[in-house]
Scaffold this motif. Structure first.
Motif, PDB file in Angstrom:
ATOM      1  N   GLU A  72      10.202 129.353 -73.743  1.00  0.00           N
ATOM      2  CA  GLU A  72      11.512 128.889 -73.278  1.00  0.00           C
ATOM      3  C   GLU A  72      11.887 127.518 -73.805  1.00  0.00           C
ATOM      4  O   GLU A  72      13.023 127.072 -73.627  1.00  0.00           O
ATOM      5  N   ASN A  73      10.958 126.814 -74.469  1.00  0.00           N
ATOM      6  CA  ASN A  73      11.233 125.449 -74.921  1.00  0.00           C
ATOM      7  C   ASN A  73      11.742 125.362 -76.355  1.00  0.00           C
ATOM      8  O   ASN A  73      11.974 124.267 -76.859  1.00  0.00           O
ATOM      9  N   GLY A  74      11.932 126.492 -77.021  1.00  0.00           N
ATOM     10  CA  GLY A  74      12.364 126.473 -78.410  1.00  0.00           C
ATOM     11  C   GLY A  74      13.852 126.187 -78.565  1.00  0.00           C
ATOM     12  O   GLY A  74      14.662 126.517 -77.708  1.00  0.00           O
ATOM     13  N   VAL A  75      14.200 125.533 -79.661  1.00  0.00           N
ATOM     14  CA  VAL A  75      15.598 125.333 -80.069  1.00  0.00           C
ATOM     15  C   VAL A  75      15.862 126.294 -81.220  1.00  0.00           C
ATOM     16  O   VAL A  75      15.080 126.361 -82.177  1.00  0.00           O
ATOM     17  N   ILE A  76      16.980 127.025 -81.148  1.00  0.00           N
ATOM     18  CA  ILE A  76      17.195 128.141 -82.058  1.00  0.00           C
ATOM     19  C   ILE A  76      18.477 127.971 -82.862  1.00  0.00           C
ATOM     20  O   ILE A  76      19.561 127.741 -82.304  1.00  0.00           O
ATOM     21  N   ASN A  77      18.362 128.083 -84.180  1.00  0.00           N
ATOM     22  CA  ASN A  77      19.512 128.137 -85.091  1.00  0.00           C
ATOM     23  C   ASN A  77      20.540 127.036 -84.868  1.00  0.00           C
ATOM     24  O   ASN A  77      21.733 127.233 -85.060  1.00  0.00           O
ATOM     25  N   HIS A  78      20.086 125.888 -84.384  1.00  0.00           N
ATOM     26  CA  HIS A  78      20.928 124.701 -84.314  1.00  0.00           C
ATOM     27  C   HIS A  78      20.484 123.779 -85.447  1.00  0.00           C
ATOM     28  O   HIS A  78      19.497 124.087 -86.129  1.00  0.00           O
ATOM     29  N   PRO A  79      21.169 122.668 -85.680  1.00  0.00           N
ATOM     30  CA  PRO A  79      20.652 121.746 -86.700  1.00  0.00           C
ATOM     31  C   PRO A  79      19.197 121.374 -86.402  1.00  0.00           C
ATOM     32  O   PRO A  79      18.898 120.795 -85.368  1.00  0.00           O
ATOM     33  N   ASP A 113      18.331 138.327 -66.877  1.00  0.00           N
ATOM     34  CA  ASP A 113      18.870 136.976 -67.024  1.00  0.00           C
ATOM     35  C   ASP A 113      18.500 136.343 -68.358  1.00  0.00           C
ATOM     36  O   ASP A 113      19.019 135.292 -68.721  1.00  0.00           O
ATOM     37  N   HIS A 114      17.577 136.953 -69.117  1.00  0.00           N
ATOM     38  CA  HIS A 114      17.226 136.391 -70.416  1.00  0.00           C
ATOM     39  C   HIS A 114      16.754 137.488 -71.362  1.00  0.00           C
ATOM     40  O   HIS A 114      16.503 138.636 -70.953  1.00  0.00           O
ATOM     41  N   LEU A 115      16.662 137.125 -72.638  1.00  0.00           N
ATOM     42  CA  LEU A 115      16.128 138.005 -73.667  1.00  0.00           C
ATOM     43  C   LEU A 115      14.819 137.424 -74.191  1.00  0.00           C
ATOM     44  O   LEU A 115      14.666 136.209 -74.284  1.00  0.00           O
ATOM     45  N   ARG A 116      13.905 138.304 -74.543  1.00  0.00           N
ATOM     46  CA  ARG A 116      12.687 137.902 -75.246  1.00  0.00           C
ATOM     47  C   ARG A 116      12.796 138.389 -76.681  1.00  0.00           C
ATOM     48  O   ARG A 116      12.974 139.591 -76.920  1.00  0.00           O
ATOM     49  N   LEU A 117      12.718 137.461 -77.603  1.00  0.00           N
ATOM     50  CA  LEU A 117      12.752 137.803 -79.019  1.00  0.00           C
ATOM     51  C   LEU A 117      11.361 137.607 -79.608  1.00  0.00           C
ATOM     52  O   LEU A 117      10.787 136.522 -79.503  1.00  0.00           O
ATOM     53  N   ARG A 118      10.822 138.656 -80.175  1.00  0.00           N
ATOM     54  CA  ARG A 118       9.547 138.564 -80.876  1.00  0.00           C
ATOM     55  C   ARG A 118       9.866 138.298 -82.335  1.00  0.00           C
ATOM     56  O   ARG A 118      10.655 139.029 -82.949  1.00  0.00           O
ATOM     57  N   CYS A 119       9.274 137.241 -82.896  1.00  0.00           N
ATOM     58  CA  CYS A 119       9.645 136.804 -84.239  1.00  0.00           C
ATOM     59  C   CYS A 119       8.410 136.726 -85.131  1.00  0.00           C
ATOM     60  O   CYS A 119       7.369 136.217 -84.713  1.00  0.00           O
ATOM     61  N   GLN A 120       8.560 137.217 -86.362  1.00  0.00           N
ATOM     62  CA  GLN A 120       7.503 137.074 -87.365  1.00  0.00           C
ATOM     63  C   GLN A 120       7.833 135.897 -88.266  1.00  0.00           C
ATOM     64  O   GLN A 120       8.918 135.835 -88.851  1.00  0.00           O
ATOM     65  N   LEU A 121       6.898 134.954 -88.358  1.00  0.00           N
ATOM     66  CA  LEU A 121       7.113 133.753 -89.157  1.00  0.00           C
ATOM     67  C   LEU A 121       6.822 134.025 -90.630  1.00  0.00           C
ATOM     68  O   LEU A 121       6.230 135.049 -90.993  1.00  0.00           O
ATOM     69  N   THR A 122       7.219 133.088 -91.456  1.00  0.00           N
ATOM     70  CA  THR A 122       7.029 133.257 -92.896  1.00  0.00           C
ATOM     71  C   THR A 122       5.561 133.334 -93.283  1.00  0.00           C
ATOM     72  O   THR A 122       5.219 133.895 -94.322  1.00  0.00           O
ATOM     73  N   ASN A 123       4.678 132.782 -92.440  1.00  0.00           N
ATOM     74  CA  ASN A 123       3.240 132.861 -92.752  1.00  0.00           C
ATOM     75  C   ASN A 123       2.583 134.105 -92.154  1.00  0.00           C
ATOM     76  O   ASN A 123       1.367 134.266 -92.230  1.00  0.00           O
ATOM     77  N   GLY A 124       3.384 134.960 -91.514  1.00  0.00           N
ATOM     78  CA  GLY A 124       2.864 136.204 -90.953  1.00  0.00           C
ATOM     79  C   GLY A 124       2.545 136.160 -89.483  1.00  0.00           C
ATOM     80  O   GLY A 124       2.375 137.210 -88.841  1.00  0.00           O
ATOM     81  N   ASP A 125       2.442 134.965 -88.866  1.00  0.00           N
ATOM     82  CA  ASP A 125       2.158 134.864 -87.430  1.00  0.00           C
ATOM     83  C   ASP A 125       3.345 135.360 -86.613  1.00  0.00           C
ATOM     84  O   ASP A 125       4.501 135.309 -87.056  1.00  0.00           O
ATOM     85  N   LEU A 126       3.042 135.828 -85.395  1.00  0.00           N
ATOM     86  CA  LEU A 126       4.071 136.302 -84.465  1.00  0.00           C
ATOM     87  C   LEU A 126       4.181 135.335 -83.298  1.00  0.00           C
ATOM     88  O   LEU A 126       3.167 134.909 -82.736  1.00  0.00           O
ATOM     89  N   ILE A 127       5.398 134.987 -82.913  1.00  0.00           N
ATOM     90  CA  ILE A 127       5.632 134.170 -81.727  1.00  0.00           C
ATOM     91  C   ILE A 127       6.788 134.764 -80.941  1.00  0.00           C
ATOM     92  O   ILE A 127       7.525 135.622 -81.443  1.00  0.00           O
ATOM     93  N   THR A 128       6.945 134.290 -79.710  1.00  0.00           N
ATOM     94  CA  THR A 128       8.000 134.767 -78.820  1.00  0.00           C
ATOM     95  C   THR A 128       8.898 133.609 -78.426  1.00  0.00           C
ATOM     96  O   THR A 128       8.426 132.485 -78.222  1.00  0.00           O
ATOM     97  N   VAL A 129      10.194 133.885 -78.298  1.00  0.00           N
ATOM     98  CA  VAL A 129      11.140 132.892 -77.809  1.00  0.00           C
ATOM     99  C   VAL A 129      11.997 133.545 -76.731  1.00  0.00           C
ATOM    100  O   VAL A 129      12.305 134.731 -76.802  1.00  0.00           O
ATOM    101  N   LYS A 130      12.323 132.770 -75.686  1.00  0.00           N
ATOM    102  CA  LYS A 130      13.201 133.256 -74.622  1.00  0.00           C
ATOM    103  C   LYS A 130      14.560 132.596 -74.760  1.00  0.00           C
ATOM    104  O   LYS A 130      14.638 131.375 -74.955  1.00  0.00           O
ATOM    105  N   ILE A 131      15.623 133.385 -74.641  1.00  0.00           N
ATOM    106  CA  ILE A 131      16.981 132.841 -74.701  1.00  0.00           C
ATOM    107  C   ILE A 131      17.818 133.444 -73.584  1.00  0.00           C
ATOM    108  O   ILE A 131      17.517 134.531 -73.082  1.00  0.00           O
ATOM    109  N   SER A 132      18.863 132.752 -73.193  1.00  0.00           N
ATOM    110  CA  SER A 132      19.800 133.273 -72.190  1.00  0.00           C
ATOM    111  C   SER A 132      20.489 134.511 -72.740  1.00  0.00           C
ATOM    112  O   SER A 132      20.783 134.609 -73.935  1.00  0.00           O
TER     113      SER A 132
END
Length: 379
Positions: free
Chosen positions: A300-307, A327-346
């Motif tokens: 929940e602490n990530g900043v997304i697609n802002h400057p 009340d929120h979405l969970r996005l599972r994301c694959q990074l450029t190095n292949g690792d997977l992380i999760t981000v929560k957004i409204s």
């Protein structure tokens, strides 16, 4: 209930400075080999709400049962109000107990159930009736005195079980997964009611659960158990924001975890190379240059697609999974190095319409990223 209702939150806070119960070097084994509880040192302060949190088999319920007197330690001491209670029968400990299955006598009325612990202590009939009436008013169920437990809802039975644990004015109230049989809405309501009673009466509560949200909602302090040992004991916000190790980080809330190697450090601030991604993070414990570590950070602490600054702590990748949770979405994301992380957004975010395969840029502040020791064998 005059003895209970005289306490105020201010008095309870003052009393919290006193240690009511103390475990010292307590060990418990059922087979003489594997220790269910190992080298336990724990102080429980008068007036506090302490939750023992952990998965099945972690030692939390055994710890509670030793405090209640239903189990005895193989080694070590347990003190209540300055006196050892090792070997003292459960019924002589002046401790109230609330179980998950309520443990109400089905052949008795509610009033008879409540009066039972008073009758066993030789309390006169007139005083028993007064206390029963007072406690039913306190749990807001005066109309059920003549009903039997089978005629009550689950929530009403749990309130009566709690009232029975309080009615003889114990030094300590123990609760073993008391809300486990209730549905989600009723469970959340009862959490607030138990917490409200604790604050009003200034009683000392030790509460066992495997539900992390329950522990965070209700407690003054949380003791996280694993493998018979306390991994961390602290207020709920400290447990959540500053986990002491990888187990606590995994068990309490959601955390992203990246393995890496310490590249540089300055005080509590570290620079860690995580498979080609350079992260700045903070740590409470010492780590040397070249040490293999974990970097953990909350979704929940990530900043997304802002400057977003170019580096460090920037993640570029793509969305691989999108989960709607009201009340929120969970996005599972694959990074450029292949690792997977999760981000929560409204679910009201402008990104809520992004589908799988969409490119995404993420950023976490270095103050929201924590360096923890790599678990043994997991590097």
């Amino acid at each position: 209930m005059s003895g209970l209702t005289q306490e105020t939150p201010a008095i309870a806070r003052d009393m919290a400075r006193k240690v009511l119960c103390r475990f010292r070097n307590v060990n418990k084994s059922y087979d003489g080999k594997a220790r269910v509880v190992a080298d336990l040192d724990l102080d429980i302060h008068q007036g506090e709400f302490l939750t023992l949190l952990g998965p099945s088999g972690s030692g939390k319920t055994t710890t509670l049962m030793m405090l209640a007197g239903f189990e005895q330690p193989n080694h070590g001491t347990i003190e209540l109000d300055g006196s050892s209670i090792v070997g003292v029968p459960a019924y002589q400990r002046n401790i109230g107990m609330v179980f998950q299955n309520y443990a109400l006598f089905p052949h008795m009325t509610v009033a008879q159930n409540l009066a039972f612990p008073l009758r066993m202590r030789g309390i006169a009939k007139a005083e028993r009736e007064r206390r029963v009436s007072d406690i039913l008013d306190m749990v807001r169920l005066p109309e059920v005195a003549d009903r039997r437990p089978v005629q009550l809802s689950g929530g009403q039975q749990q309130r009566i079980a709690l009232a029975r644990a309080l009615i003889f004015e114990p030094q300590l109230v123990l609760m073993d997964e008391p809300l486990g049989a209730l549905d989600k809405q009723l469970r959340e309501q009862m959490q607030l009611e138990i917490r409200s009673l604790h604050e009003r009466l200034g009683i000392t509560v030790v509460y066992v659960t495997h539900d992390q949200s329950e522990a965070l909602t209700m407690s003054d302090r949380v003791a996280v158990f694993a493998h018979g040992r306390i991994q961390q004991i602290a207020p709920p916000d400290d447990i959540y924001e500053h986990p002491a190790n990888a187990f606590v980080a995994d068990f309490v809330g959601d955390n992203n975890r990246l393995s890496g190697v310490v590249r540089s450090r300055g005080g509590e601030e570290y620079e860690v190379d995580c498979n080609g991604l350079v992260l700045q993070a903070v740590a409470k414990s010492e780590h040397g240059i070249g040490d293999e570590v974990l970097v953990v950070f909350r979704p929940e602490n990530g900043v997304i697609n802002h400057p977003i600054p170019p580096a460090p702590n920037r993640f570029d990748g793509k969305i691989t999974e999108r989960i709607y949770l009201g009340d929120h979405l969970r996005l599972r994301c694959q990074l450029t190095n292949g690792d997977l992380i999760t981000v929560k957004i409204s679910n009201k975010s402008h990104l809520s319409t992004c589908g799988t395969g969409s490119a995404i840029s993420l950023y976490w502040s270095g103050m929201d990223c924590y360096v923890l020791p790599q678990p043994a064998g997991k590097a």
